[in-house]
Design an enzyme around this catalytic site. Structure first.
Site, PDB file in Angstrom:
ATOM      1  N   GLU A 270       1.064  -0.874   0.164  1.00  0.00           N
ATOM      2  CA  GLU A 270       0.109  -0.025   0.207  1.00  0.00           C
ATOM      3  C   GLU A 270       0.953   1.111   0.179  1.00  0.00           C
ATOM      4  O   GLU A 270       0.797   2.238   1.227  1.00  0.00           O
ATOM      5  CB  GLU A 270      -0.586   0.195   1.073  1.00  0.00           C
ATOM      6  CG  GLU A 270      -1.800  -1.138   1.351  1.00  0.00           C
ATOM      7  CD  GLU A 270      -2.873  -1.325   1.909  1.00  0.00           C
ATOM      8  OE1 GLU A 270      -2.958  -0.409   3.046  1.00  0.00           O
ATOM      9  OE2 GLU A 270      -3.981  -2.638   2.014  1.00  0.00           O
ATOM     10  N   GLU A 364      -4.009  -9.219  -1.464  1.00  0.00           N
ATOM     11  CA  GLU A 364      -4.756  -8.302  -0.167  1.00  0.00           C
ATOM     12  C   GLU A 364      -5.834  -8.293  -0.013  1.00  0.00           C
ATOM     13  O   GLU A 364      -6.392  -7.327  -1.049  1.00  0.00           O
ATOM     14  CB  GLU A 364      -3.600  -7.543   0.167  1.00  0.00           C
ATOM     15  CG  GLU A 364      -4.563  -7.283   1.749  1.00  0.00           C
ATOM     16  CD  GLU A 364      -3.176  -6.456   2.993  1.00  0.00           C
ATOM     17  OE1 GLU A 364      -2.367  -6.611   2.685  1.00  0.00           O
ATOM     18  OE2 GLU A 364      -4.231  -5.937   3.567  1.00  0.00           O
TER      19      GLU A 364
END
Ligand SMILES: *[C@@H]1O[C@H](CO)[C@@H](O)[C@H](O)[C@H]1NC(C)=O
Ligand SMILES: *[C@@H]1O[C@H](CO)[C@@H](O)[C@H](O)[C@H]1NC(C)=O
Ligand SMILES: *[C@@H]1O[C@H](CO)[C@@H](O)[C@H](O)[C@H]1NC(C)=O
Ligand SMILES: *[C@@H]1O[C@H](CO)[C@@H](O)[C@H](O)[C@H]1NC(C)=O
Ligand SMILES: *[C@@H]1O[C@H](CO)[C@@H](O)[C@H](O)[C@H]1NC(C)=O
Ligand SMILES: *[C@@H]1O[C@H](CO)[C@@H](O)[C@H](O)[C@H]1NC(C)=O
Ligand SMILES: *[C@@H]1O[C@H](CO)[C@@H](O)[C@H](O)[C@H]1NC(C)=O
Ligand SMILES: *[C@@H]1O[C@H](CO)[C@@H](O)[C@H](O)[C@H]1NC(C)=O
Ligand SMILES: *[C@@H]1O[C@H](CO)[C@@H](O)[C@H](O)[C@H]1NC(C)=O
Ligand SMILES: *[C@@H]1O[C@H](CO)[C@@H](O)[C@H](O)[C@H]1NC(C)=O
Ligand SMILES: CC(=O)N[C@H]1CO[C@H](CO)[C@@H](O)[C@@H]1O
Length: 598
Positions: A270, A364
């Site tokens: 991220e 994810e």
């Protein structure tokens, strides 16, 4: 509900087969995979069923249970199904699409810590259940490099000071060390590899060492600095590009020295997440590309490790495109997460259109606070659209936690992320509904399978209240593993046809289930036209009605766990080359990410 025609219109551009052979991996196309590989061909049609309902009382629903298998329509049965079946059409003639790598979960410090609490026997059992061929046979695992939000404490492999955020620059990385937690993780991954050696293993850091970040200055647009996010040390300082390269290289060396070959890497989990105090780090695509261009790219190529760009949500799809254009030749794949409210997987289709040779993964997705007494669609809502839109594999978040969703970071770590395995004590763990649903994919879809286009039969999607969806993959033995999601609140009769093969299969997909059909290859069927086989299936099934624990490693109850597959054979590394992608305009930008504002 979407009209059926829309479903065909959704995939007009994904028509050719995308190969993952250039991805660094020790696995390749089997043959040591399990059911569906050349050594373990499917010999008879099977249906395997997991209920989406999370029961109040454990083991009272179907969990990878054997269901009523589909039957071939040979024209002799004149009884018509009632209600009339839904027609499913798989384009085996022209619809060959991406090659599959596998499905799995993520190793976090929480996972390692709670599995380490188990007695050696139970730890052995749970690893076998997760990774062994007779268990879920997972094919893709992600792991955290240093701490993540699912870690009880914050650390990197080179804090060089009293704590993560208080270190001095260590320009030569002389204080690099996996540390206690890092050693525990590589040790656990090494144990995992004992059960399955060809897992596609992806490493992802949640932050670089604190001293590689800017201190206190970075306030990203739309971050409210007046709120609780007031510890703003969370963006990469590009003067440390050489140290970042050395950091990754030392991590890869340390893993290799302990016998663990990493197959894939993301530069940052991220990279657009910059919450102050949280274990994360902002990494602009320019800086990420420079880390690759200034040395890490060659390191990864030399070691046959794939670089997966981005590793974040579908709402900022320009980032992986920027990486591909800026780090020419060093990007092997793109990685997406499922969050940003509801993921928009059609950006994967846009990406595929622009970069047809670059595989994609859904790396994810977390199941947040799943409720007993409710239907659980979280896994399929991530895995099914990811594959439909071109994903070669998918991994859920958090392999294991304790019953309180921990250990997790005191700094905003996910307070409701549930592991597939919940460890209650040294002598007790339970497998959640997610565990079984992941198994509906990981156990039956082999590396080297190909996903095929479904022309007819899908209805709705993960954004609609009801859906009926399927993915159709053909395994290396040419059998089909077809995973259905039935969230129509009724049992659905289906009639499955192909554009090429003359076989027509009929059966029903039970209400509110994830159901996998295994359909033998044509040449197996040709030799078996004389009626149903009575042989036991070549894989272990769980038995929801049984309360007894089966023999160690089978993970199931009494009944049909007696069939254990041959042990995993170790495979050797295959060579890989990376591709060079020409610069092409970014296909689609619904949002523009902030440029390097530092
Ligand atoms: C014939 O088809 C009906 C309707 O699909 C089904 O219920 C029945 O089991 C089939 N009979 C056989 C012998 O396959
Ligand atoms: C870093 O390593 C040097 C040399 O081994 C050692 O003297 C020093 O104490 C280390 N610093 C930290 C913070 O661990
Ligand atoms: C999803 O992305 C596509 C482009 O890939 C866009 O056309 C569409 O509007 C988006 N849908 C939603 C719900 O945001
Ligand atoms: C484990 O703990 C959970 C939550 O406290 C509880 O619901 C469950 O019954 C326990 N399972 C076992 C096998 O002890
Ligand atoms: C599902 O079907 C049952 C039986 O027809 C009905 O009572 C129930 O309301 C339906 N549930 C939903 C969510 O539509
Ligand atoms: C489908 O299954 C769900 C979950 O078990 C249940 O609530 C619902 O009533 C079922 N629908 C029908 C029509 O049986
Ligand atoms: C065909 O089915 C029979 C049992 O009905 C089984 O013994 C045999 O191995 C099968 N042949 C093939 C090629 O799968
Ligand atoms: C549920 O089934 C699993 C696997 O078959 C078994 O290990 C576990 O003990 C069972 N739990 C209960 C409460 O029966
Ligand atoms: C397990 O399944 C096989 C094959 O369907 C069957 O022959 C056997 O009786 C089953 N065993 C038990 C204990 O139910
Ligand atoms: C489940 O186990 C029970 C008791 O051991 C057995 O009677 C039943 O046939 C099994 N069911 C399946 C689907 O294997
Ligand atoms: C949590 C933390 O370490 N915060 C630090 C961020 O950077 C400023 C400036 O260097 C420090 O004062 C904070 O302690």
């Amino acid at each position: 509900m979407l009209p059926l025609v829309l479903c065909t219109a959704l995939f007009p551009l994904l028509s050719f087969a995308q190969s993952v052979k250039n991805l660094g991996s020790s696995g390749g196309n089997g043959p040591s995979g399990g059911i569906g590989d050349l050594n373990n061909p499917v010999l008879k049609a099977e249906a395997i069923v997991t209920d989406a309902f999370i029961p109040l009382k454990q083991n009272t629903t179907r969990q990878l249970a054997r269901g009523k298998p589909p039957v071939l329509d040979d024209g002799t049965n004149t009884t018509k199904a009632c209600p009339p079946p839904r027609t499913i059409l798989i384009d085996d003639l022209n619809g060959k699409r991406q090659e599959m790598v596998g499905f799995g979960y993520s190793w976090t410090d929480s996972s390692v810590e709670v599995l380490s609490r188990l007695t050696p026997d139970l730890q052995d059992q749970v690893l076998r259940e997760l990774f062994g061929q007779e268990g879920l046979n997972m094919g893709m695992m992600r792991h955290t490099i240093g701490s993540s939000d699912m870690s009880g404490r914050q650390y990197s492999f080179d804090d060089n000071g009293p704590s993560f955020n208080e270190g001095q620059p260590d320009l030569s990385l002389e204080n690099f060390s996996l540390g206690e937690d890092g050693e525990a993780m590589v040790n656990m991954i090494s144990k995992m590899n004992h059960y399955k050696s060809d897992i596609f293993l992806i490493g992802s850091p949640w932050s670089y060492p604190g001293w590689m970040k800017h201190n206190g200055l970075f306030i990203a647009p739309n971050l409210d600095a007046g709120t609780s996010y007031n510890i703003l040390n969370n963006s990469f300082d590009r003067q440390y590009i050489p140290q970042a390269i050395a950091y990754f290289t030392k991590y890869l060396d340390a893993y290799a020295a302990r016998g663990v070959q990493v197959n894939g890497l993301t530069l940052m989990n991220e990279p657009l997440n910059y919450k102050g105090g949280y274990p994360c780090m902002y990494l602009d695509s320019t800086d990420g590309a420079d880390i690759l261009n200034h040395g890490l790219g060659e390191v990864l190529k030399d070691r046959n490790i794939a670089l997966l760009a981005y590793d974040h949500n579908t709402d900022q799809p320009i980032y992986p495109s920027q990486m591909l254009q800026r780090a020419n030749g060093y990007i092997d794949a793109a990685a997406w997460h499922c969050y940003a409210y509801l993921a928009n997987y059609s950006v994967m289709q846009d990406f595929h259109q622009a970069y047809p040779d670059t595989p994609q993964f859904m790396t994810e997705c977390s199941n947040y606070l799943p409720q007993t007494g409710a239907l659980n669609w979280q896994v399929v809502n991530a895995f099914v659209p990811a594959v439909q839109f071109g994903g070669a594999g998918a991994s859920m978040w958090v392999l294991a936690t304790d019953p309180d969703f921990g250990p997790h970071s005191p700094y905003g770590g996910c307070a409701g992320c549930q592991g597939a395995i919940i460890v209650n004590s040294s002598t007790s763990y339970l497998k959640t509904n997610d565990y079984y649903v992941v198994g509906q994919f990981s156990k039956f879809i082999r590396r080297g399978a190909f996903n095929y286009r479904v022309l007819k039969g899908n209805e709705g999607n993960h954004l609609t209240p009801n859906q009926f969806n399927l993915i159709a993959t053909q395994n290396p033995d040419k059998s089909w593993a077809i995973v259905f999601v039935n969230n129509l609140n009724r049992t659905e009769n289906v009639r499955l046809e192909f554009t090429g093969s003359a076989n027509i299969w009929e059966g029903s997909i039970p209400n509110s289930t994830v159901t996998t059909w295994l359909l033998p290859a044509d040449d197996v069927l040709r030799q078996n036209t004389t009626g149903p086989s009575t042989s036991t299936p070549p894989f272990a099934l769980y038995n929801a009605t049984s309360t007894a624990v089966g023999p160690a490693g089978t993970g199931g109850g009494k009944g049909n766990d007696s069939c254990v597959l041959p042990p995993v054979t170790l495979s050797t590394s295959s060579s890989a080359s990376s591709t060079t992608t020409p610069l092409i305009p970014v296909p689609h930008t619904i949002n523009v990410i902030e440029q390097n504002v530092l």
